[in-house]
Design a protein around this motif. Structure first.
Motif, PDB file in Angstrom:
ATOM      1  N   TRP A   1       2.922  14.460   4.382  1.00  0.00           N
ATOM      2  CA  TRP A   1       1.526  13.642   4.675  1.00  0.00           C
ATOM      3  C   TRP A   1       0.484  13.677   3.622  1.00  0.00           C
ATOM      4  O   TRP A   1      -0.195  12.608   3.338  1.00  0.00           O
ATOM      5  CB  TRP A   1       1.214  13.899   6.143  1.00  0.00           C
ATOM      6  CG  TRP A   1       1.828  13.754   7.304  1.00  0.00           C
ATOM      7  CD1 TRP A   1       2.595  14.380   7.994  1.00  0.00           C
ATOM      8  CD2 TRP A   1       2.380  12.188   7.456  1.00  0.00           C
ATOM      9  NE1 TRP A   1       3.554  13.667   8.760  1.00  0.00           N
ATOM     10  CE2 TRP A   1       3.152  12.460   8.701  1.00  0.00           C
ATOM     11  CE3 TRP A   1       1.835  11.224   7.232  1.00  0.00           C
ATOM     12  CZ2 TRP A   1       3.824  11.266   9.381  1.00  0.00           C
ATOM     13  CZ3 TRP A   1       2.295   9.779   7.624  1.00  0.00           C
ATOM     14  CH2 TRP A   1       3.495   9.876   8.827  1.00  0.00           C
ATOM     15  N   PRO A   2       0.396  14.650   2.876  1.00  0.00           N
ATOM     16  CA  PRO A   2      -0.626  14.624   1.975  1.00  0.00           C
ATOM     17  C   PRO A   2      -0.289  13.526   0.987  1.00  0.00           C
ATOM     18  O   PRO A   2      -1.305  12.923   0.247  1.00  0.00           O
ATOM     19  CB  PRO A   2      -0.896  16.056   1.401  1.00  0.00           C
ATOM     20  CG  PRO A   2      -0.602  17.006   2.636  1.00  0.00           C
ATOM     21  CD  PRO A   2       0.378  16.181   3.329  1.00  0.00           C
ATOM     22  N   THR A   3       0.772  13.831   0.579  1.00  0.00           N
ATOM     23  CA  THR A   3       1.481  12.927  -0.671  1.00  0.00           C
ATOM     24  C   THR A   3       1.493  11.572  -0.245  1.00  0.00           C
ATOM     25  O   THR A   3       1.279  10.687  -1.078  1.00  0.00           O
ATOM     26  CB  THR A   3       3.226  13.428  -1.067  1.00  0.00           C
ATOM     27  OG1 THR A   3       3.110  14.837  -1.274  1.00  0.00           O
ATOM     28  CG2 THR A   3       3.615  12.457  -2.029  1.00  0.00           C
ATOM     29  N   VAL A   4       1.687  10.863   0.947  1.00  0.00           N
ATOM     30  CA  VAL A   4       1.715   9.640   1.714  1.00  0.00           C
ATOM     31  C   VAL A   4       0.258   9.306   1.427  1.00  0.00           C
ATOM     32  O   VAL A   4       0.108   8.415   1.048  1.00  0.00           O
ATOM     33  CB  VAL A   4       2.295   9.761   2.965  1.00  0.00           C
ATOM     34  CG1 VAL A   4       1.997   8.117   3.514  1.00  0.00           C
ATOM     35  CG2 VAL A   4       3.693   9.844   2.904  1.00  0.00           C
ATOM     36  N   ALA A   5      -0.696  10.043   1.837  1.00  0.00           N
ATOM     37  CA  ALA A   5      -2.119   9.729   1.954  1.00  0.00           C
ATOM     38  C   ALA A   5      -2.588   9.562   0.265  1.00  0.00           C
ATOM     39  O   ALA A   5      -3.372   8.542  -0.082  1.00  0.00           O
ATOM     40  CB  ALA A   5      -2.878  10.764   2.566  1.00  0.00           C
ATOM     41  N   ARG A   6      -1.910  10.469  -0.404  1.00  0.00           N
ATOM     42  CA  ARG A   6      -2.371  10.177  -1.878  1.00  0.00           C
ATOM     43  C   ARG A   6      -1.872   8.928  -2.454  1.00  0.00           C
ATOM     44  O   ARG A   6      -2.655   8.218  -3.251  1.00  0.00           O
ATOM     45  CB  ARG A   6      -1.935  11.401  -2.747  1.00  0.00           C
ATOM     46  CG  ARG A   6      -2.036  11.258  -4.061  1.00  0.00           C
ATOM     47  CD  ARG A   6      -1.688  12.665  -4.888  1.00  0.00           C
ATOM     48  NE  ARG A   6      -1.304  12.100  -6.189  1.00  0.00           N
ATOM     49  CZ  ARG A   6      -1.873  11.797  -7.259  1.00  0.00           C
ATOM     50  NH1 ARG A   6      -3.187  11.807  -7.062  1.00  0.00           N
ATOM     51  NH2 ARG A   6      -1.682  11.557  -8.492  1.00  0.00           N
TER      52      ARG A   6
ATOM     53  N   ARG B   1       0.831  -1.072  -0.166  1.00  0.00           N
ATOM     54  CA  ARG B   1      -0.023   0.029   0.094  1.00  0.00           C
ATOM     55  C   ARG B   1       0.894   1.250   0.007  1.00  0.00           C
ATOM     56  O   ARG B   1       0.334   2.434  -0.490  1.00  0.00           O
ATOM     57  CB  ARG B   1      -1.176   0.034   1.347  1.00  0.00           C
ATOM     58  CG  ARG B   1      -2.045  -1.030   1.190  1.00  0.00           C
ATOM     59  CD  ARG B   1      -2.956  -0.875   0.117  1.00  0.00           C
ATOM     60  NE  ARG B   1      -3.650   0.419  -0.113  1.00  0.00           N
ATOM     61  CZ  ARG B   1      -4.574   0.752   0.254  1.00  0.00           C
ATOM     62  NH1 ARG B   1      -5.462   0.028   1.012  1.00  0.00           N
ATOM     63  NH2 ARG B   1      -5.293   1.979   0.011  1.00  0.00           N
ATOM     64  N   THR B   2       2.166   1.188   0.412  1.00  0.00           N
ATOM     65  CA  THR B   2       3.030   2.353   0.482  1.00  0.00           C
ATOM     66  C   THR B   2       4.076   2.290  -0.807  1.00  0.00           C
ATOM     67  O   THR B   2       5.013   3.004  -0.712  1.00  0.00           O
ATOM     68  CB  THR B   2       3.513   2.465   1.916  1.00  0.00           C
ATOM     69  OG1 THR B   2       4.373   1.306   2.038  1.00  0.00           O
ATOM     70  CG2 THR B   2       2.887   2.628   2.779  1.00  0.00           C
TER      71      THR B   2
ATOM     72  N   TRP C   1      -1.150   6.146  -0.895  1.00  0.00           N
ATOM     73  CA  TRP C   1      -1.905   5.344  -0.291  1.00  0.00           C
ATOM     74  C   TRP C   1      -3.246   5.010  -1.007  1.00  0.00           C
ATOM     75  O   TRP C   1      -3.798   3.878  -1.605  1.00  0.00           O
ATOM     76  CB  TRP C   1      -2.183   5.606   1.082  1.00  0.00           C
ATOM     77  CG  TRP C   1      -2.960   4.414   1.890  1.00  0.00           C
ATOM     78  CD1 TRP C   1      -4.106   4.319   1.963  1.00  0.00           C
ATOM     79  CD2 TRP C   1      -2.361   3.357   2.797  1.00  0.00           C
ATOM     80  NE1 TRP C   1      -4.670   3.281   2.557  1.00  0.00           N
ATOM     81  CE2 TRP C   1      -3.671   2.776   3.161  1.00  0.00           C
ATOM     82  CE3 TRP C   1      -1.238   3.124   3.199  1.00  0.00           C
ATOM     83  CZ2 TRP C   1      -3.279   1.590   3.978  1.00  0.00           C
ATOM     84  CZ3 TRP C   1      -1.028   2.027   4.039  1.00  0.00           C
ATOM     85  CH2 TRP C   1      -2.009   1.358   4.472  1.00  0.00           C
ATOM     86  N   ARG C   2      -3.958   6.016  -1.641  1.00  0.00           N
ATOM     87  CA  ARG C   2      -5.143   6.200  -2.316  1.00  0.00           C
ATOM     88  C   ARG C   2      -4.971   5.304  -3.590  1.00  0.00           C
ATOM     89  O   ARG C   2      -5.764   4.774  -4.383  1.00  0.00           O
ATOM     90  CB  ARG C   2      -5.808   7.386  -2.225  1.00  0.00           C
ATOM     91  CG  ARG C   2      -6.438   8.003  -0.894  1.00  0.00           C
ATOM     92  CD  ARG C   2      -7.309   8.917  -1.265  1.00  0.00           C
ATOM     93  NE  ARG C   2      -6.555  10.187  -1.754  1.00  0.00           N
ATOM     94  CZ  ARG C   2      -6.103  11.194  -0.958  1.00  0.00           C
ATOM     95  NH1 ARG C   2      -5.676  10.910   0.189  1.00  0.00           N
ATOM     96  NH2 ARG C   2      -5.144  11.987  -1.813  1.00  0.00           N
TER      97      ARG C   2
END
Length: 310
Positions: free
Chosen positions: A205-210, A189-190, A212-213
């Protein structure tokens, strides 16, 4: 079908991703191989120096404690050498994690340019400061892994101390399997976090979340390609590490020196790690491009960029 660089600008198949990874190396060997070799050599050299020091410390500590009635002096010496060498190597392996993270990030920049048929200069790669975000992410992954393993070992120790042997065995087996499954899931997932951090120019953090999506709906495909790539790399590495281990064994038998064994093994590690890091970085970068083409139509943006550059 437009193909300005190493891959066609459309959803990629398995063969195209693996072939594209090889093409990425050939498109810019100075960065992909030259930079990798220099960085890995420096890192392994530092690791080897630390390992030699740690090995000597462990060997000195064991020399007075491993000799008992059940072992001869010769057996005890062999046991001490084996344990000190393996212990020194285990303790110094984490030193390579930040280095491989930096190298992976730098190589991803080169691969992204090769997709457009462009070459990035070595000095331009060195100026990429976002690579430190990737180092931070790698260290967070390492910390989370160590915490999970520590909790598992702590639970085993607590159950064993309480005399609950059956529960300890169950937690040991089931917990170990759960840890492996969790590691595989989180890693997949990462998987696209490194290229997203290097190429999108947004906050951490926004990049990590993106990233992940982005893996939603592509989990099994990403996992399969990444596992296959690692298997190919492992075979390639063994072609260098096994002969190095054989030579190291012969050197040890002839000289009786563990230091020479470590040095010979380090040479094999330099070659193997250079090849593996280079290839896997290219595969991950191309997986990122492929997922964005499938989900976001990135091929259209890449086609416009390639046309504008031309």
């Amino acid at each position: 079908m437009l193909q300005p660089g190493i891959i066609p600008l459309r959803p990629l198949g398995l063969g195209e991703i693996l072939d594209g990874a090889v093409r990425a190396v050939r498109a810019n060997p100075a960065v992909m191989f030259g930079l990798s070799a220099v960085v890995v050599t420096v890192a392994v050299a530092l690791q080897t120096l630390v390992q030699l020091y740690v090995t000597s410390l462990i060997g000195a500590a064991l020399s007075d404690t491993t000799l008992d009635g059940a072992m001869t002096a010769a057996d005890s010496a062999v046991f001490s050498e084996l344990l000190s060498t393996s212990g020194g190597q285990a303790l110094t392996v984490p030193l390579l994690i930040p280095v491989t993270s930096v190298l992976t990030g730098l190589l991803i920049v080169s691969v992204s340019r090769s997709v457009l048929g462009q070459r990035v200069a070595l000095r331009e790669v060195w100026r990429t400061r976002r690579v430190w975000l990737l180092v931070g992410f790698a260290l967070l992954q390492l910390l989370a892994s160590l915490l999970a393993v520590a909790l598992w070992i702590g639970a085993l120790a607590a159950l064993a101390a309480a005399g609950a042997d059956g529960a300890a065995v169950a937690v040991g087996v089931l917990g170990g399997l759960a840890l492996v499954a969790l590691l595989v899931w989180v890693t997949t997932r990462t998987l696209l976090v490194p290229p997203a951090l290097m190429l999108e120019g947004k906050r951490f953090w926004p990049t990590v979340a993106r990233a992940w999506r982005l893996t939603r709906g592509s989990f099994w495909r990403l996992l399969g390609i990444y596992v296959l790539s690692n298997l190919l790399v492992s075979v390639l590495m063994y072609l260098f590490l096994v002969p190095a281990a054989v030579v190291a064994g012969l050197v040890t038998a002839a000289s009786g020196s563990d230091d020479l064994t470590v040095l010979v093994s380090a040479l094999g590690q330099i070659v193997g790690l250079t090849l593996s890091t280079t290839f896997l970085a290219a595969v991950v970068a191309l997986l990122y491009v492929d997922v964005r083409i499938r989900r976001e139509g990135l091929d259209l943006d890449l086609a416009r960029a390639a046309t504008g550059a031309a």
